[in-house]
Write a protein that holds these residues in place. Sequence first.
Motif, PDB file in Angstrom:
ATOM      1  N   MET A 212       9.688  -0.584 -65.318  1.00  0.00           N
ATOM      2  CA  MET A 212       8.662   0.084 -66.138  1.00  0.00           C
ATOM      3  C   MET A 212       7.800   1.014 -65.276  1.00  0.00           C
ATOM      4  N   TYR A 213       7.402   0.513 -64.077  1.00  0.00           N
ATOM      5  CA  TYR A 213       6.653   1.389 -63.155  1.00  0.00           C
ATOM      6  C   TYR A 213       7.529   2.579 -62.761  1.00  0.00           C
ATOM      7  N   ARG A 214       8.819   2.319 -62.612  1.00  0.00           N
ATOM      8  CA  ARG A 214       9.733   3.393 -62.232  1.00  0.00           C
ATOM      9  C   ARG A 214       9.866   4.449 -63.337  1.00  0.00           C
ATOM     10  N   CYS A 215       9.849   4.015 -64.605  1.00  0.00           N
ATOM     11  CA  CYS A 215       9.931   4.975 -65.723  1.00  0.00           C
ATOM     12  C   CYS A 215       8.708   5.896 -65.739  1.00  0.00           C
TER      13      CYS A 215
ATOM     14  N   MET B 243       6.680   0.701 -46.130  1.00  0.00           N
ATOM     15  CA  MET B 243       5.599   1.368 -46.847  1.00  0.00           C
ATOM     16  C   MET B 243       5.302   0.623 -48.156  1.00  0.00           C
ATOM     17  N   ARG B 244       6.371   0.196 -48.838  1.00  0.00           N
ATOM     18  CA  ARG B 244       6.166  -0.506 -50.109  1.00  0.00           C
ATOM     19  C   ARG B 244       5.539  -1.883 -49.899  1.00  0.00           C
ATOM     20  N   ASP B 245       5.931  -2.559 -48.820  1.00  0.00           N
ATOM     21  CA  ASP B 245       5.304  -3.855 -48.498  1.00  0.00           C
ATOM     22  C   ASP B 245       3.803  -3.670 -48.331  1.00  0.00           C
TER      23      ASP B 245
ATOM     24  N   GLY C 251       9.053  -9.377 -60.641  1.00  0.00           N
ATOM     25  CA  GLY C 251       8.181  -8.276 -60.245  1.00  0.00           C
ATOM     26  C   GLY C 251       7.377  -8.654 -59.023  1.00  0.00           C
ATOM     27  N   ARG C 252       6.067  -8.303 -59.050  1.00  0.00           N
ATOM     28  CA  ARG C 252       5.199  -8.617 -57.914  1.00  0.00           C
ATOM     29  C   ARG C 252       4.014  -9.490 -58.335  1.00  0.00           C
ATOM     30  N   ASP C 253       3.680  -9.427 -59.633  1.00  0.00           N
ATOM     31  CA  ASP C 253       2.482 -10.125 -60.117  1.00  0.00           C
ATOM     32  C   ASP C 253       2.801 -11.003 -61.330  1.00  0.00           C
ATOM     33  N   ILE C 254       4.046 -11.380 -61.477  1.00  0.00           N
ATOM     34  CA  ILE C 254       4.445 -12.141 -62.666  1.00  0.00           C
ATOM     35  C   ILE C 254       3.880 -13.566 -62.598  1.00  0.00           C
TER      36      ILE C 254
ATOM     37  N   ASP D  78      13.117  -6.893 -65.832  1.00  0.00           N
ATOM     38  CA  ASP D  78      12.758  -6.340 -64.523  1.00  0.00           C
ATOM     39  C   ASP D  78      11.543  -5.439 -64.742  1.00  0.00           C
ATOM     40  N   THR D  79      10.360  -5.906 -64.343  1.00  0.00           N
ATOM     41  CA  THR D  79       9.139  -5.135 -64.633  1.00  0.00           C
ATOM     42  C   THR D  79       9.011  -3.899 -63.738  1.00  0.00           C
ATOM     43  N   GLY D  80       9.652  -3.920 -62.567  1.00  0.00           N
ATOM     44  CA  GLY D  80       9.606  -2.751 -61.686  1.00  0.00           C
ATOM     45  C   GLY D  80      10.174  -1.523 -62.386  1.00  0.00           C
TER      46      GLY D  80
ATOM     47  N   ILE E  41      -2.838   1.698 -64.903  1.00  0.00           N
ATOM     48  CA  ILE E  41      -1.390   1.687 -65.171  1.00  0.00           C
ATOM     49  C   ILE E  41      -0.875   0.245 -65.126  1.00  0.00           C
ATOM     50  N   ARG E  42      -1.402  -0.538 -64.206  1.00  0.00           N
ATOM     51  CA  ARG E  42      -0.992  -1.951 -64.135  1.00  0.00           C
ATOM     52  C   ARG E  42      -1.307  -2.668 -65.452  1.00  0.00           C
ATOM     53  N   GLU E  43      -2.482  -2.392 -65.986  1.00  0.00           N
ATOM     54  CA  GLU E  43      -2.882  -3.068 -67.231  1.00  0.00           C
ATOM     55  C   GLU E  43      -1.899  -2.745 -68.366  1.00  0.00           C
TER      56      GLU E  43
ATOM     57  N   ASN F  44       1.858  -1.238 -49.415  1.00  0.00           N
ATOM     58  CA  ASN F  44       1.202  -0.919 -50.690  1.00  0.00           C
ATOM     59  C   ASN F  44       1.128  -2.140 -51.606  1.00  0.00           C
ATOM     60  N   ASP F  45       2.213  -2.913 -51.640  1.00  0.00           N
ATOM     61  CA  ASP F  45       2.242  -4.093 -52.534  1.00  0.00           C
ATOM     62  C   ASP F  45       1.166  -5.110 -52.161  1.00  0.00           C
ATOM     63  N   ILE F  46       0.992  -5.305 -50.854  1.00  0.00           N
ATOM     64  CA  ILE F  46       0.048  -6.328 -50.389  1.00  0.00           C
ATOM     65  C   ILE F  46      -1.402  -5.866 -50.521  1.00  0.00           C
ATOM     66  N   HIS F  47      -1.612  -4.543 -50.409  1.00  0.00           N
ATOM     67  CA  HIS F  47      -2.987  -4.033 -50.406  1.00  0.00           C
ATOM     68  C   HIS F  47      -3.463  -3.462 -51.736  1.00  0.00           C
ATOM     69  N   LYS F  48      -2.758  -3.750 -52.813  1.00  0.00           N
ATOM     70  CA  LYS F  48      -3.207  -3.238 -54.113  1.00  0.00           C
ATOM     71  C   LYS F  48      -4.549  -3.855 -54.495  1.00  0.00           C
ATOM     72  N   PRO F  49      -5.447  -3.032 -55.074  1.00  0.00           N
ATOM     73  CA  PRO F  49      -6.743  -3.607 -55.479  1.00  0.00           C
ATOM     74  C   PRO F  49      -6.583  -4.614 -56.622  1.00  0.00           C
TER      75      PRO F  49
ATOM     76  N   VAL G 246       6.826   5.284 -56.361  1.00  0.00           N
ATOM     77  CA  VAL G 246       6.495   4.224 -57.338  1.00  0.00           C
ATOM     78  C   VAL G 246       5.458   3.222 -56.844  1.00  0.00           C
ATOM     79  N   SER G 247       5.480   2.869 -55.561  1.00  0.00           N
ATOM     80  CA  SER G 247       4.535   1.832 -55.138  1.00  0.00           C
ATOM     81  C   SER G 247       3.108   2.375 -55.127  1.00  0.00           C
ATOM     82  N   GLN G 248       2.964   3.686 -54.865  1.00  0.00           N
ATOM     83  CA  GLN G 248       1.613   4.276 -54.938  1.00  0.00           C
ATOM     84  C   GLN G 248       1.136   4.294 -56.380  1.00  0.00           C
ATOM     85  N   LEU G 249       2.026   4.734 -57.262  1.00  0.00           N
ATOM     86  CA  LEU G 249       1.656   4.793 -58.685  1.00  0.00           C
ATOM     87  C   LEU G 249       1.292   3.404 -59.215  1.00  0.00           C
ATOM     88  N   SER G 250       2.040   2.391 -58.760  1.00  0.00           N
ATOM     89  CA  SER G 250       1.797   1.043 -59.299  1.00  0.00           C
ATOM     90  C   SER G 250       0.515   0.420 -58.746  1.00  0.00           C
ATOM     91  N   SER G 251      -0.186   1.140 -57.857  1.00  0.00           N
ATOM     92  CA  SER G 251      -1.466   0.620 -57.364  1.00  0.00           C
ATOM     93  C   SER G 251      -2.621   1.027 -58.289  1.00  0.00           C
TER      94      SER G 251
HETATM   95  O1   DC Z   1      11.045  -4.206 -57.967  1.00  0.00           O
HETATM   96  P1   DC Z   1      11.090  -2.688 -57.754  1.00  0.00           P
HETATM   97  O2   DC Z   1      11.373  -2.288 -56.356  1.00  0.00           O
HETATM   98  O3   DC Z   1      11.969  -1.989 -58.726  1.00  0.00           O
HETATM   99  O4   DC Z   1       9.594  -2.237 -58.089  1.00  0.00           O
HETATM  100  C1   DC Z   1       9.195  -0.892 -58.018  1.00  0.00           C
HETATM  101  C2   DC Z   1       7.746  -0.791 -57.573  1.00  0.00           C
HETATM  102  O5   DC Z   1       6.893  -1.268 -58.599  1.00  0.00           O
HETATM  103  C3   DC Z   1       7.417  -1.567 -56.315  1.00  0.00           C
HETATM  104  O6   DC Z   1       7.037  -0.678 -55.305  1.00  0.00           O
HETATM  105  C4   DC Z   1       6.277  -2.466 -56.668  1.00  0.00           C
HETATM  106  C5   DC Z   1       5.914  -2.142 -58.078  1.00  0.00           C
HETATM  107  N1   DC Z   1       5.841  -3.314 -58.942  1.00  0.00           N
HETATM  108  C6   DC Z   1       4.610  -3.898 -59.118  1.00  0.00           C
HETATM  109  O7   DC Z   1       3.625  -3.455 -58.513  1.00  0.00           O
HETATM  110  N2   DC Z   1       4.483  -4.949 -59.961  1.00  0.00           N
HETATM  111  C7   DC Z   1       5.551  -5.450 -60.614  1.00  0.00           C
HETATM  112  N3   DC Z   1       5.389  -6.494 -61.436  1.00  0.00           N
HETATM  113  C8   DC Z   1       6.822  -4.867 -60.420  1.00  0.00           C
HETATM  114  C9   DC Z   1       6.936  -3.809 -59.559  1.00  0.00           C
END
Ligand code: DC
Length: 223
Positions: free
Chosen positions: A36-39, A178-180, A128-131, A32-34, A107-109, A182-187, A98-103
Amino acid sequence: MSFVVAIDGPAGTGKGTITKLIAQELGLVNIDTGAMYRCITLKGIRQGINCLERKEELIQIAKDINIYIENHNGNQQTFLEGEDVTTEIRSKEVSDFVSQLSSIPEIREIVVNLSRNIAEGKDVIMEGRDITTVVFPNAQVKIYLDADIEERAKRRFKENQEKGIEGSYEQVLENVKMRDYNDIHKPVGALKVAEDAVVVDTTKMTIEEVKEKVKEVILERRK
Ligand code: DC
């Protein structure tokens, strides 16, 4: 060569539950890659850093962090600097930031590289979101799970209640919206459907039905 099942989709589509069940049934390592962003978010919050204005400090935290993931029969346990934070990373405070941080691209790299390293040489199911698009664009199986937003908020609210996590349905719905956004509009690493992904709309499906559908796709590709 290792076998990779990549699963993406917005919050509340049941990715976590489905990947866990399939990992157990097919003997795959569940990642579950999310988590890691959460940590990284949790460590930032603990140091009083919870806004994007302090981006450089958050990037430094991500560079120095030690995240360790253990798998027991499909169940993932997440350790932050040796401490089991599996439950704490699901708190409302972490979910709100977390969704702001993951933008943050830097950090994504770091998380993308960490995800690839953890999967190295293993047969995995990673969510995740970008697997399907960034982490493993050549995965043997690519699935995109989707569902209507109210249904997703309902599921997340129920899950939170079961785990004893506080917050009303309305708060959960706002958080999912809010997370949707952020997730869709990440650079970098924005949530999108990979061209060759199989899309499963889970709105009217039970967990069992989704699991069977996803398993069917995996077993077909594994032949
Ligand atoms: O899947 P989750 O809700 O635990 O993910 C937490 C946040 O991390 C979510 O807001 C989106 C981000 N995320 C991401 O940008 N890319 C991933 N591969 C996994 C999660």
